[in-house]
Design a protein around this motif. Structure first.
Motif, PDB file in Angstrom:
ATOM      1  N   MET A 239      15.100  22.126 -37.044  1.00 53.20           N
ATOM      2  CA  MET A 239      15.945  23.279 -36.729  1.00 53.20           C
ATOM      3  C   MET A 239      16.148  23.471 -35.233  1.00 53.20           C
ATOM      4  N   ASP A 240      15.152  23.118 -34.435  1.00 54.20           N
ATOM      5  CA  ASP A 240      15.196  23.464 -33.020  1.00 54.20           C
ATOM      6  C   ASP A 240      15.607  22.293 -32.130  1.00 54.20           C
ATOM      7  N   GLU A 241      16.162  21.258 -32.750  1.00 51.79           N
ATOM      8  CA  GLU A 241      16.616  20.131 -31.937  1.00 51.79           C
ATOM      9  C   GLU A 241      17.898  20.531 -31.213  1.00 51.79           C
ATOM     10  N   ALA A 242      17.855  20.467 -29.898  1.00 52.42           N
ATOM     11  CA  ALA A 242      18.966  20.967 -29.083  1.00 52.42           C
ATOM     12  C   ALA A 242      20.005  19.894 -28.770  1.00 52.42           C
ATOM     13  N   GLU A 243      19.759  18.657 -29.159  1.00 55.19           N
ATOM     14  CA  GLU A 243      20.669  17.561 -28.829  1.00 55.19           C
ATOM     15  C   GLU A 243      21.344  17.051 -30.093  1.00 55.19           C
ATOM     16  N   PHE A 244      22.550  16.537 -29.912  1.00 57.98           N
ATOM     17  CA  PHE A 244      23.217  15.840 -31.007  1.00 57.98           C
ATOM     18  C   PHE A 244      22.425  14.600 -31.370  1.00 57.98           C
ATOM     19  N   LYS A 245      22.328  14.289 -32.661  1.00 60.76           N
ATOM     20  CA  LYS A 245      21.670  13.072 -33.120  1.00 60.76           C
ATOM     21  C   LYS A 245      22.505  12.474 -34.237  1.00 60.76           C
ATOM     22  N   ALA A 246      22.508  11.188 -34.301  1.00 58.75           N
ATOM     23  CA  ALA A 246      23.196  10.493 -35.385  1.00 58.75           C
ATOM     24  C   ALA A 246      22.239  10.421 -36.566  1.00 58.75           C
ATOM     25  N   VAL A 247      22.560  11.096 -37.653  1.00 64.11           N
ATOM     26  CA  VAL A 247      21.647  11.172 -38.801  1.00 64.11           C
ATOM     27  C   VAL A 247      22.411  10.874 -40.085  1.00 64.11           C
ATOM     28  N   ASN A 248      21.634  10.622 -41.125  1.00 64.62           N
ATOM     29  CA  ASN A 248      22.175  10.422 -42.472  1.00 64.62           C
ATOM     30  C   ASN A 248      22.296  11.803 -43.129  1.00 64.62           C
ATOM     31  N   LEU A 249      23.517  12.273 -43.385  1.00 60.94           N
ATOM     32  CA  LEU A 249      23.725  13.606 -43.965  1.00 60.94           C
ATOM     33  C   LEU A 249      23.136  13.717 -45.365  1.00 60.94           C
ATOM     34  N   HIS A 250      23.098  12.599 -46.080  1.00 60.48           N
ATOM     35  CA  HIS A 250      22.559  12.652 -47.438  1.00 60.48           C
ATOM     36  C   HIS A 250      21.088  13.056 -47.432  1.00 60.48           C
TER      37      HIS A 250
ATOM     38  N   ILE B 202      26.105  10.352 -38.680  1.00 57.68           N
ATOM     39  CA  ILE B 202      26.980  11.386 -38.140  1.00 57.68           C
ATOM     40  C   ILE B 202      26.270  12.067 -36.971  1.00 57.68           C
ATOM     41  N   GLU B 203      26.995  12.196 -35.820  1.00 54.43           N
ATOM     42  CA  GLU B 203      26.438  12.923 -34.690  1.00 54.43           C
ATOM     43  C   GLU B 203      26.549  14.430 -34.967  1.00 54.43           C
ATOM     44  N   CYS B 204      25.372  15.131 -34.953  1.00 54.62           N
ATOM     45  CA  CYS B 204      25.361  16.559 -35.283  1.00 54.62           C
ATOM     46  C   CYS B 204      24.032  17.174 -34.861  1.00 54.62           C
ATOM     47  N   TYR B 205      23.968  18.499 -35.063  1.00 54.97           N
ATOM     48  CA  TYR B 205      22.683  19.191 -34.984  1.00 54.97           C
ATOM     49  C   TYR B 205      22.119  19.211 -36.409  1.00 54.97           C
ATOM     50  N   PRO B 206      21.165  18.364 -36.751  1.00 57.41           N
ATOM     51  CA  PRO B 206      20.735  18.232 -38.157  1.00 57.41           C
ATOM     52  C   PRO B 206      20.214  19.546 -38.746  1.00 57.41           C
ATOM     53  N   GLY B 207      19.391  20.226 -37.965  1.00 58.64           N
ATOM     54  CA  GLY B 207      18.829  21.472 -38.492  1.00 58.64           C
ATOM     55  C   GLY B 207      19.889  22.503 -38.805  1.00 58.64           C
ATOM     56  N   GLN B 208      20.906  22.636 -37.948  1.00 52.17           N
ATOM     57  CA  GLN B 208      21.957  23.622 -38.186  1.00 52.17           C
ATOM     58  C   GLN B 208      22.805  23.247 -39.395  1.00 52.17           C
ATOM     59  N   LEU B 209      23.082  21.951 -39.564  1.00 53.02           N
ATOM     60  CA  LEU B 209      23.841  21.529 -40.755  1.00 53.02           C
ATOM     61  C   LEU B 209      23.030  21.803 -42.035  1.00 53.02           C
ATOM     62  N   ASN B 210      21.715  21.564 -41.970  1.00 56.32           N
ATOM     63  CA  ASN B 210      20.879  21.882 -43.137  1.00 56.32           C
ATOM     64  C   ASN B 210      20.954  23.371 -43.471  1.00 56.32           C
ATOM     65  N   GLN B 211      21.060  24.199 -42.431  1.00 56.39           N
ATOM     66  CA  GLN B 211      21.195  25.640 -42.652  1.00 56.39           C
ATOM     67  C   GLN B 211      22.501  25.954 -43.377  1.00 56.39           C
ATOM     68  N   VAL B 212      23.581  25.270 -43.001  1.00 58.42           N
ATOM     69  CA  VAL B 212      24.877  25.472 -43.674  1.00 58.42           C
ATOM     70  C   VAL B 212      24.776  25.063 -45.137  1.00 58.42           C
ATOM     71  N   PHE B 213      24.163  23.862 -45.399  1.00 61.59           N
ATOM     72  CA  PHE B 213      23.997  23.410 -46.786  1.00 61.59           C
ATOM     73  C   PHE B 213      23.192  24.445 -47.590  1.00 61.59           C
ATOM     74  N   MET B 214      22.123  24.961 -46.964  1.00 68.76           N
ATOM     75  CA  MET B 214      21.272  25.948 -47.632  1.00 68.76           C
ATOM     76  C   MET B 214      22.069  27.197 -48.012  1.00 68.76           C
ATOM     77  N   ASN B 215      22.871  27.747 -47.065  1.00 70.58           N
ATOM     78  CA  ASN B 215      23.632  28.968 -47.345  1.00 70.58           C
ATOM     79  C   ASN B 215      24.625  28.763 -48.482  1.00 70.58           C
ATOM     80  N   ILE B 216      25.342  27.657 -48.465  1.00 74.22           N
ATOM     81  CA  ILE B 216      26.363  27.402 -49.502  1.00 74.22           C
ATOM     82  C   ILE B 216      25.698  27.205 -50.862  1.00 74.22           C
ATOM     83  N   LEU B 217      24.601  26.418 -50.897  1.00 70.13           N
ATOM     84  CA  LEU B 217      23.935  26.149 -52.174  1.00 70.13           C
ATOM     85  C   LEU B 217      23.290  27.426 -52.744  1.00 70.13           C
ATOM     86  N   VAL B 218      22.685  28.256 -51.881  1.00 75.02           N
ATOM     87  CA  VAL B 218      22.083  29.511 -52.360  1.00 75.02           C
ATOM     88  C   VAL B 218      23.140  30.420 -52.975  1.00 75.02           C
TER      89      VAL B 218
END
Length: 725
Positions: free
Chosen positions: A551-562, A597-613
């Motif tokens: 969640m607290d990673e401040a840099e873009f990282k290339a990660v597997n969204l799956h 995908i270059e992104c903020y992984p923790g923030q994207l996980n937060q988006v997935f969490m909100n939509i799924l909840v």
């Protein structure tokens, strides 16, 4: 601020006057009512005293008769005027006495065991009883003619003086007494009598036996029913033990069981008034035995008050009874009610007259003030050119001049205020818009900071838990392989030993059977395999938790969204699985071949969490309204699709088959603090923050597509590579 109640001036002037008149008349009515109640109380006391006196006089005069008859007979025998051995003469003499006195029985019993008497068993006809000393069949009952002569034998019976209390008790006492109350069911009517007895002596004062006389107690009830008070109240007489003797009720003071007369307690009387009043006398007085002087009580029965007067009645021969007189209050209240109605009518008439006089007086006083009120209302509505005429009343004339001066000053002031109003409104409108924009931005920033801190803390917690679990799990997982090898070596050694030393050793054979060696060797390998599968599962869960916790990673990282999607689903697994009310929510994965995908992984996980909840909440809302069978026929589903749009963009779509989102809700879906959930279940910031993460932090798009009754779908589009880091 409390709202003030406005009262017309006419009411201010008229109400005190009317209240004063009404209060005076009301006081007169109240005093009239109180005096009426006192008069009723006095009347009650007089009636109760008079009734009680009548009853006592009747008891005294009626119950003394059998004792007087006994005294006359005893004196005649002692003086030699009557010969107890002449049975014919004695029986005829007793028959004559029965014609003169209203008694049930007159007779005698001798110390020799012989006796005779005249009886009125049916309440009308007098018969003769005559018995000798030798049992059995020693007694006969004779019919008589109109002169008292015996005509025929009606019946025979066995009779023994010495076993009867009406004989033994007077003999034992040696003086005149009441012995007991007898009751039986005669041929035509019930028979309840009180027996008296008196010893008899000859001229030499030698005991010959006793004479007795019985009196019919049911005649007391007939007397009580003839009293005036019995029309509305109750009068009854009882013994100290509570046994009912007589009452003014239409109900009898006894009952018939198996053709036998049984006397009743007052608390068991068939008359409900007697029954309930007796119970309350016991409760208030502490018991019938404790009432030794006249007592006045007030008891409640059927919602009405009853006046009760209890008087002990005793005589010199041993009777100790209670006389109870009860009268309901309503009997005396008719006059009071009539007086009360008259008082109310007078009050209303006086009030009406006072109201009319007060009204015309107030109109005369308030007319100039009402003109001023109308002028004030006109000024308040903007008509400032108001002026009122002077009045002949000095105080009102001064008030009119002051009002006219005030109206002129207001007109000048309002003209000046109108000029500055426009300028002030423009400045206020501009400042309000600035403040509204700043407030909205502040609220959004504050919510983001709070949510960010919460998610950061959650990430740290999850990462810490994953780390602490991972270390011991790795230790177990790393040693499973060696443990499996060591186990195989031990098993080979056992098999080799069995081949080289096939002869059975009893101790070894017993131990092998005790531990079930064959099953142990088979099950041990299965257990090691299960342990390895379990550690693999735990390592997979730990890896998912570590992926979600970034969640607290401040840099873009290339990660597997799956991996982020799966980590989120793992955390929400407890909400997706089977429940007693409905089956599990099915998750359908339609993953495309996505590059890192270059992104903020923790923030994207937060988006997935909100939509799924939100999707799970919507499906739960539908499931809880349906039966288990309906949910099984129409299972809940969440579909997750990922794909590459082109060389620069990817898309993640999360859809459900829930109830859908209404258009008015969908238009405000991404507004801060907007929520349709109950208080305490949502802040209204989840989707607003998700929208900001996608659009501002990742330069992407977040859209919602929904059809009522079919479901909703959220589409996320983000670049594969961010242009600026």
């Amino acid at each position: 601020m409390k709202r003030k109640i406005k009262v017309p001036l006419q009411m201010v002037l008229i109400v005190p006057f009317v209240l004063q008149v009404f209060g005076t008349v009301g006081l007169v009515g109240y005093l009239s009512f109180i005096n009426g109640q006192k008069a009723v109380q006095d009347l009650v006391n007089q009636l109760m005293d008079r009734t009680n006196s009548i009853v006592e006089q009747h008891l005294t005069s009626y119950l003394v008769i059998p004792h007087k008859v006994n005294q006359i007979n005893a004196d005649a025998i002692q003086m030699g005027l009557l010969d107890v051995r002449n049975r014919q003469t004695m029986s005829k003499y007793f028959w004559k006495l029965m014609q003169a006195y209203d008694l049930s029985y007159i007779g005698m019993a001798l110390t020799t065991g012989e006796g005779l008497g005249a009886a009125r068993y049916d309440g009308k006809t007098v018969t003769i009883d005559d018995w000798g000393a030798k049992l059995p069949n020693n007694g006969k009952n004779y019919a008589t003619d109109n002169q008292g002569n015996r005509t025929r034998v009606n019946s025979t019976f066995d009779y023994n003086n010495f076993k009867e209390s009406w004989y033994t008790e007077p003999i034992k006492a040696g003086k005149p007494i009441w012995s007991r109350i007898y009751s039986w069911n005669g041929d035509d009517s019930p028979y309840i009598t009180a027996a008296t007895g008196r010893p008899i002596y000859d001229a030499q004062n030698r005991l010959l036996g006793m004479v007795g006389a019985d009196i019919h107690l049911l005649k007391l009830s007939e007397f009580l029913r003839r009293l005036d008070v019995s029309r509305s109240g109750q009068v009854f007489i009882m013994e100290r033990n509570g046994m009912l003797i007589a009452n003014s009720s239409t109900q009898q003071p006894f009952t018939v069981v198996n053709n036998q007369i049984q006397r009743l307690q007052t608390t068991e009387s068939p008359d409900p008034a007697i029954r309930e009043i007796s119970k309350q006398i016991q409760q208030q007085g502490g018991g019938f035995e404790l009432i030794n002087e006249p007592k006045k009580l007030q008891v409640e029965w059927q919602g009405e008050r009853n006046f009760v007067y209890i008087t002990p009645w005793r005589d010199q021969y041993g009777l100790d009874w209670l006389v109870v007189v009860s009268v309901p209050e309503k009997t005396f209240m008719a006059t009071i009610h009539a007086n009360t109605q008259t008082t109310i009518a007078l009050c209303l008439s006086a009030l009406a007259v006072a109201t009319v006089i007060g009204y015309f007086t107030s109109v005369w006083i308030t007319r100039p003030i009402l003109h001023m009120k109308l002028a004030s209302g006109a000024i308040a509505s903007g008509k400032l050119d108001q002026e009122i005429d002077s009045s002949n009343i000095q105080e009102l004339d001064i008030l009119a001049q002051s009002f006219n001066y005030m109206a002129g000053q207001l007109k000048e002031s309002f003209t000046a205020l109108e000029i500055s109003k426009v300028e002030l409104e423009d400045r206020v409108e501009a400042r309000t818009a600035e403040l509204k924009t700043a407030l909205t931005q502040l609220q959004r920033t504050q919510a983001q900071v709070i949510q960010g801190e919460k998610m950061s803390s959650l990430g740290q917690l999850v990462a810490g838990v994953a780390h602490e679990i991972n270390n011991p799990v790795n230790f177990i997982h790393g040693n499973i392989t060696h443990l499996n090898e060591y186990t195989q070596d031990l098993l080979r050694m056992i098999y080799l030993y069995q081949e080289l030393y096939p002869e059975d050793n009893p101790e070894i054979q017993a131990l092998a059977e005790e531990i079930d060696l064959e099953f142990l060797t088979q099950d041990l390998q299965k257990m090691l395999s299960s342990i390895k599968m379990g550690t693999d599962r735990i390592r997979s869960i730990v890896l998912s938790l570590r992926n979600f916790s970034r969640m607290d990673e401040a840099e873009f990282k290339a990660v597997n969204l799956h991996e982020g999607i799966e980590s989120t689903l793992l955390i929400l697994q407890h909400r997706l699985k089977d429940k007693p009310e409905y089956p599990a929510i099915e998750v359908i994965r339609e993953y495309g071949d996505l590059p890192p995908i270059e992104c903020y992984p923790g923030q994207l996980n937060q988006v997935f969490m909100n939509i799924l909840v939100n999707a799970i909440d919507a499906l739960d809302e539908v499931n809880i309204k349906r039966t288990y069978e309906e949910n099984k026929e129409n299972p809940s589903k969440i579909t997750i699709r990922t794909c590459v749009i082109d060389s620069q963009w990817v898309e993640i779509a999360i859809a459900d088959n829930g109830p859908g989102i209404p258009e008015q809700v969908k238009s405000r879906l991404f507004d801060p603090f907007f929520t349709t959930k109950p208080v305490g279940k949502g802040t209204g910031m989840g989707m607003a923050i998700s929208y900001q993460i996608i659009t501002e932090k990742h330069n992407g798009k977040l859209e919602c597509f929904s059809t009522l009754g079919q479901g909703s779908e959220f589409k996320i589009q983000i670049p594969i590579q961010q242009k600026s880091h």
